[in-house]
Design an enzyme around this catalytic site. Structure first.
Site, short mmCIF file in Angstrom:
data_model
loop_
_atom_site.label_atom_id
_atom_site.label_comp_id
_atom_site.label_asym_id
_atom_site.label_seq_id
_atom_site.Cartn_x
_atom_site.Cartn_y
_atom_site.Cartn_z
N GLU A 95 -0.45 7.42 -0.76
CA GLU A 95 -0.40 8.64 0.03
C GLU A 95 0.98 8.74 1.00
O GLU A 95 1.20 8.26 1.86
CB GLU A 95 -1.47 8.66 1.26
N ASP A 130 -2.48 3.97 2.34
CA ASP A 130 -2.74 4.92 3.19
C ASP A 130 -1.09 4.63 3.91
O ASP A 130 -0.62 3.61 4.16
CB ASP A 130 -3.66 4.43 4.46
#
Length: 663
Positions: free
Chosen positions: A461, A408
């Site tokens: 990401e 993330d």
């Protein structure tokens, strides 16, 4: 003037001794055995050697210290019996009679930041020492003046079980007899020159209490018997660049709930067969779980982690999560988990300011704090911190058999000025904005994972144009397997939200993605971030009446599944959820009773089937040979045409998109 022994005893009473084992326990002094015990509030203490007893005398100055001696040639096995004024009598094995559970090699690797299986040494480990059952506790806290382990087993009294340091490693350790699986505990740390004590959850805890409670729980990782060896064997040989990869993104707490039981979330064991069957029927190859590491605030959706080594207790026991993964593997479904090494929350009982210093985080807030999220940033330049995170990635892969990690907020790690004003960040040593320490960490992470665990997906990401995110580390890249194509997602959603009458002015938004489609190994995501915070659901984003909205959404999915790149769809999108995603309630499953919603679900199933069976649609997802425009400039009629090819090149599929409402 106090003797060295009296100074030691005073430090023991102050809970600030770095080596209580050198003072307490049994020691041979010449030809005598000396036993010394610290037992607060006890009225009498006896050492028992089988049938022989030795009564220990209370120290004349330090009342809670008990001491006795006798002639002896060796240190025998013994127990301690402590009696209290209220008549309570406690018999226990002396924790200061046991050797360290970490060896010199462990200490060296911990200090070096290269202990790949850190979780097997730090934390709480139930087991045996010299045939005695108990739990070994170890924690890294180099700046602490003293450390104790506290829990139900000692009435949370930090005086009872004080740990010792092991060399200059900053690791504190103690074996506590008769403490076993299920015991609640925390570490009590004393800070130099500060009177207050700090209670901290174990950074390496394998199990935790249900939030908002925050104690760690002793758990044995070796108790589960896995039954997915065939899956793991096949995974090692997987080359996901040329294989179909269709991912169903899920938030476990809101995918499906139990309305007949107070609308509670389903458990790992309840979810496992339901999700495995559902993903299978719709043809997905993998599910991706939003973070399942323990987190105190449910509203963070798991992105503010406090216990990196513990599956959240919201849905059950750690072994229940293993059952969940195993069940999906047996159904032929891979499991990817969202992993959050970019930041962590400031909860006082967790990682923040752990030993009274900025241990895990950067000390300077210009490097160590996220202005947007109110969280702290890991100090990627510290060996032990990188080790904590790299070992954590390996932990989820090797202990829980997950098939991939979606990392993330990578962009926030790569740039020192991420979401900061000009005076809120510090440049690197070259005056640039790149976070060199984070870059080195990501390269180390990916190189180690790919070496130890081939076939594992590590997905970035990453929302910027940082070059070489999926290029191998040996070639100067970051080494990720795949990267979310955020540009494709934003362009596609922007285009499809436009009324078809005006789409000719936005034609380039769908062609632009082909210019960089092969600069990285991409996943095309339609993720949770696009259906919350008043962004509307995918169906609600579409223009026109209900018939047109469904037509547009079907066209969007067909475009996604035919365009080069792996696929990801967030739950609810597959049947056209009207409402935005709400983490506190179940998806609107009743909508599948409506024909249009059911037909949309069937379309997703057929797209997945076509994508998986037609090599032309997946084999060259990461190869420019796999795509060729046939018609890219028919903007006046909103039509696109392109060819997809497989790696063999003999079979081609022509993809035609009519994105006008004209039949």
């Amino acid at each position: 003037m106090e003797s060295p022994l009296d100074q030691d005893l005073r430090r023991i009473l102050a809970l600030r001794h770095s080596n209580p084992h050198g003072v307490l326990g049994a020691h041979l002094v010449g030809d005598r055995l000396v036993i010394r015990v610290f037992r607060p509030e006890a009225s009498q203490v006896i050492a028992r050697f089988g049938t022989e007893n030795l009564r220990l005398r209370s120290h004349p100055v330090f009342a809670s210290i008990f001491e006795g001696s006798k002639l002896a040639e060796r240190i025998p096995e013994y127990e301690v019996e402590a009696s209290y004024p209220d008549g309570v009598r406690v018999t226990y094995k002396d924790p200061y009679a046991f050797l360290p559970t970490l060896g010199e090699q462990d200490i060296h690797f911990v200090a070096e930041g290269s202990h790949r299986e850190l979780w097997n040494r730090l934390g709480a480990h139930p087991g045996y020492q010299r045939g005695v059952a108990g739990t070994s506790f170890a924690v890294w806290a180099p700046s602490a003046a003293g450390v104790s382990v506290v829990g139900d087993f000692n009435r949370w009294d930090g005086r009872i079980h004080q740990l010792r340091t092991l060399g200059s490693s900053g690791v504190w350790e103690l074996f506590v007899p008769d403490v076993g699986i299920g015991a609640r505990y925390k570490f009590e740390l004393r800070i130099e020159n500060v009177h207050d004590r700090s209670l901290k959850a174990d950074p390496m805890a394998f199990r935790t209490e249900l939030p908002p409670q925050s104690a760690s729980i002793v758990h044995d990782l070796s108790q589960y018997t896995w039954r997915d060896s065939q899956w793991l064997s096949e995974r090692k040989r997987a080359d996901w660049k040329s294989r179909p990869l269709s991912i169903y993104e899920v938030h476990l707490g809101s995918w499906r709930r139990a309305p007949e039981d107070g609308n509670r979330p389903l458990t790992y064991r309840e979810l496992a067969p339901l999700l495995a069957d559902y993903a299978n029927r719709l043809g997905f190859t993998h599910v991706e779980l939003m973070p399942i590491a323990e987190h105190p605030f449910g509203g963070s959706w798991g992105y503010q982690v406090t216990s990196y080594y513990a599956p959240t207790s919201r849905y059950g026991h750690p072994d229940d999560f293993r059952y969940f993964v195993e069940t999906l593997h047996q159904a032929g479904i891979g499991v990817i988990v969202d992993w959050v090494p970019a930041h962590f929350p400031r909860d006082a009982w967790a990682l923040a300011n752990f030993d009274g210093t900025a241990l895990y985080e950067h000390q300077d807030p210009k490097r160590g704090a996220h202005p947007d999220w109110g969280t702290l940033i890991f100090n990627f330049g510290r060996n032990e911190v990188r080790n904590f995170l790299v070992a954590n990635a390996l932990f989820w892969i090797e202990e829980y058999h997950v098939d991939g990690l979606r990392v993330d907020a990578v962009a926030s790690m790569l740039y020192l000025d991420y979401s900061r004003k000009a005076d809120e960040w510090l440049p690197n040593r070259h005056g640039g904005r790149e976070n060199e320490e984070a870059v080195a960490f990501l390269r180390e992470l990916n190189a180690i994972v790919q070496t130890r665990d081939p076939g594992i997906l590590v997905v970035a990401e990453e929302s910027t144009s940082w070059p070489g995110v999926t290029r191998p580390v040996a070639e100067g890249g970051l080494g990720f397997t795949l990267k979310w194509n955020m540009g494709w997602m934003h362009d596609c959603l922007a285009y499809f939200q436009v009324d078809p009458v005006f789409r000719k002015h936005h034609h380039h938004q769908l062609t632009f993605g082909s210019l960089y489609a092969y600069t990285e190994n991409f996943i095309l995501p339609l993720s949770h971030d696009e259906v919350v915070h008043e962004k509307k659901s995918l169906l609600a984003k579409m223009p026109g009446d209900e018939w047109q909205r469904f037509s547009n959404l079907r066209a969007l999915y067909a475009w996604q599944w035919s365009f080069p790149g792996k696929k990801l769809l967030f739950m609810g999108g597959e049947f056209g959820q009207y409402a935005e995603w709400n983490a506190e309630k179940s998806l609107d499953w009743h909508l599948l009773g409506s024909l249009r919603h059911a037909q949309l679900s069937e379309l997703v199933r057929e797209l997945n089937t076509l994508y998986r069976t037609e090599g032309s649609l997946h084999e060259a997802d990461c190869d420019p040979h796999g795509f060729q425009w046939v018609q890219a400039d028919a903007d006046s009629v909103n039509v696109y045409a392109f060819i997809r090819r497989g790696l063999s090149g003999w079979r081609e599929i022509l993809c035609l998109a009519n994105l006008s409402p004209v039949v």
